[in-house]
Design a protein around this motif. Sequence first.
Motif, PDB file in Angstrom:
ATOM      1  N   MET A 197      -8.048  -2.342 -17.938  1.00 45.97           N
ATOM      2  CA  MET A 197      -7.033  -2.919 -17.061  1.00 45.97           C
ATOM      3  C   MET A 197      -6.629  -4.284 -17.603  1.00 45.97           C
ATOM      4  O   MET A 197      -7.487  -5.097 -17.949  1.00 45.97           O
ATOM      5  N   SER A 198      -5.348  -4.512 -17.683  1.00 46.86           N
ATOM      6  CA  SER A 198      -4.849  -5.769 -18.240  1.00 46.86           C
ATOM      7  C   SER A 198      -5.204  -6.941 -17.338  1.00 46.86           C
ATOM      8  O   SER A 198      -5.345  -6.806 -16.112  1.00 46.86           O
ATOM      9  N   VAL A 199      -5.333  -8.109 -17.969  1.00 55.24           N
ATOM     10  CA  VAL A 199      -5.646  -9.347 -17.253  1.00 55.24           C
ATOM     11  C   VAL A 199      -4.366 -10.163 -17.128  1.00 55.24           C
ATOM     12  O   VAL A 199      -3.629 -10.339 -18.098  1.00 55.24           O
ATOM     13  N   PHE A 200      -4.089 -10.651 -15.935  1.00 59.39           N
ATOM     14  CA  PHE A 200      -2.904 -11.471 -15.708  1.00 59.39           C
ATOM     15  C   PHE A 200      -3.153 -12.880 -16.247  1.00 59.39           C
ATOM     16  O   PHE A 200      -4.248 -13.431 -16.100  1.00 59.39           O
TER      17      PHE A 200
ATOM     18  N   CYS B  90      -2.794  -9.856 -20.872  1.00 54.42           N
ATOM     19  CA  CYS B  90      -3.550  -9.638 -22.097  1.00 54.42           C
ATOM     20  C   CYS B  90      -4.685  -8.661 -21.820  1.00 54.42           C
ATOM     21  O   CYS B  90      -4.938  -8.275 -20.667  1.00 54.42           O
ATOM     22  N   SER B  91      -5.391  -8.285 -22.873  1.00 52.15           N
ATOM     23  CA  SER B  91      -6.514  -7.367 -22.734  1.00 52.15           C
ATOM     24  C   SER B  91      -7.740  -8.109 -22.213  1.00 52.15           C
ATOM     25  O   SER B  91      -7.809  -9.343 -22.245  1.00 52.15           O
ATOM     26  N   GLU B  92      -8.713  -7.356 -21.760  1.00 49.52           N
ATOM     27  CA  GLU B  92      -9.948  -7.965 -21.269  1.00 49.52           C
ATOM     28  C   GLU B  92     -10.687  -8.689 -22.394  1.00 49.52           C
ATOM     29  O   GLU B  92     -11.283  -9.754 -22.180  1.00 49.52           O
ATOM     30  N   LYS B  93     -10.652  -8.117 -23.578  1.00 48.61           N
ATOM     31  CA  LYS B  93     -11.330  -8.754 -24.721  1.00 48.61           C
ATOM     32  C   LYS B  93     -10.697 -10.099 -25.052  1.00 48.61           C
ATOM     33  O   LYS B  93     -11.406 -11.085 -25.296  1.00 48.61           O
TER      34      LYS B  93
ATOM     35  N   LEU C 112     -11.787 -17.492 -22.386  1.00 48.25           N
ATOM     36  CA  LEU C 112     -12.713 -18.139 -21.459  1.00 48.25           C
ATOM     37  C   LEU C 112     -13.913 -18.718 -22.198  1.00 48.25           C
ATOM     38  O   LEU C 112     -14.361 -19.837 -21.892  1.00 48.25           O
ATOM     39  N   ASP C 113     -14.431 -17.971 -23.150  1.00 47.09           N
ATOM     40  CA  ASP C 113     -15.587 -18.468 -23.907  1.00 47.09           C
ATOM     41  C   ASP C 113     -15.240 -19.716 -24.718  1.00 47.09           C
ATOM     42  O   ASP C 113     -16.079 -20.603 -24.905  1.00 47.09           O
ATOM     43  N   ALA C 114     -13.985 -19.776 -25.223  1.00 50.85           N
ATOM     44  CA  ALA C 114     -13.562 -20.925 -26.015  1.00 50.85           C
ATOM     45  C   ALA C 114     -13.174 -22.121 -25.161  1.00 50.85           C
ATOM     46  O   ALA C 114     -12.848 -23.193 -25.704  1.00 50.85           O
ATOM     47  N   GLY C 115     -13.174 -21.960 -23.852  1.00 48.84           N
ATOM     48  CA  GLY C 115     -12.807 -23.059 -22.978  1.00 48.84           C
ATOM     49  C   GLY C 115     -11.323 -23.307 -22.892  1.00 48.84           C
ATOM     50  O   GLY C 115     -10.891 -24.361 -22.402  1.00 48.84           O
TER      51      GLY C 115
END
Length: 442
Positions: free
Chosen positions: A1-4, A16-19, A25-28
């Motif tokens: 499921m795409s992320v808004f 975008c994709s979940e990946k 998010l991990d990169a801040g």
Amino acid sequence: MSVFVLDKRKKPLMPCSEKRARKLLDAGRAVVVRVVPFTIRLKDRVGGEVQPLQVKLDPGSKTTGIALVRVEDEADPESGEMRRTVHPLWLGHLQHRGAAIREALQARRALRRRRRSQNLRHRAPRFDNRTRPEGWLAPSLRHRLETTLSWVQRLCRWTPVSALAVERVRFDMQAMQNPEITGVEYQQGTLHGYTVREYLLEKFQRQCAYCDASDVSLQVEHVQPRALGGSDRVSNLALACPPCNQKKAAQPVEVFLAKQPERLAKLRRQLKTPLHDAAAVNSTRNAIVQVLRKSGLPVEASDGGRTKYNRLALSVPKIYALDAACVGRVDAIGLWQRPVLGIKATGRGSYQRTRLDGSGFPRGYLTRSKWHYGFQTGDRIRAEVQTGKKAGSYTGRAAVRATGSFNIQIAGQPAVQGINHRHCRLIQRADGYGYAFQPKAA
């Protein structure tokens, strides 16, 4: 499921994709705005290029299918004609609570009537001298309209939507009951076969009327055979599996079901009972289109025949969200095997602060405050219980109590009771809906 995705100023960007969202998010570079549906906001970007996105709706009386698709128009290399390919990015099933609203209003009316008839303490009756505004809808129907519009507005805030599409199907029950009322030609348009068949599928719950077989090919069958004077009225039509249809042949239904009197009585009741869901769809079909057009976005209103043709031509399974993706002009469809977000309208609570007994008198009083220990009923929470009989991890909707002992409703499972508020962590504030992820459409 795409992320808004939202930019730094909360303007919508392409999903975008979940990946990709996890890397941001991990990169801040991003922060979480919402958990369901998952939405992030970029901290280092303002604006960007977007592609045409379209919100498609398949309105229903109990459940409305919602699909967010990316539209791609390109010329066919062989014929040179423009072909439209839709790529589903997000799918949702919006479950309405119109039936609950109707039942609550009926119960309130019955209690008021009893208090008046027994000369008890009651509000004085109002006379029927109030006029209803133009376009008035019953509360249970208005709820369907407002919840659908609310989710369209939400998707427009979270994604760069450029167009809308809605299925505007209509069950003409009067003409189907008596086609001769304006001539047979009125019913024999492009939607004649579709309308009658879809009406019967809903009325008989997609089961054979003679053996209750489901998940099989069903045929429209004349209960009273035409050879014995039976008509084509919808009150004389039923659904039958091929074996039952061949076995019955031209027999009267009384002869065919002579050894099954209970089934015969049930069938006769079904034939006489109208489809209440069809009335709800008919009442809101035009109102939804009119409200969507006020949004300023182009609205494509399509009929149910076009939706069914697209779904069969593209070999797409029948679920509400994929029906929505097939609304309007669709020449090809991209990857549709995506998870579906189940959205259940739960309401935001009630002004009523008492529980009533069977006679309509208070039997208990609720707390005046809806907030307890920083939580309210409907909040999505996560509880981590380390010890005791209820040790484990639970995620779901909270039902709060003044004592601090909460219940957690987990989708598809019994509620977990007696979780102390100290173990709970807020995930998302209550917004009037419950969420549950469904497996990939197949």
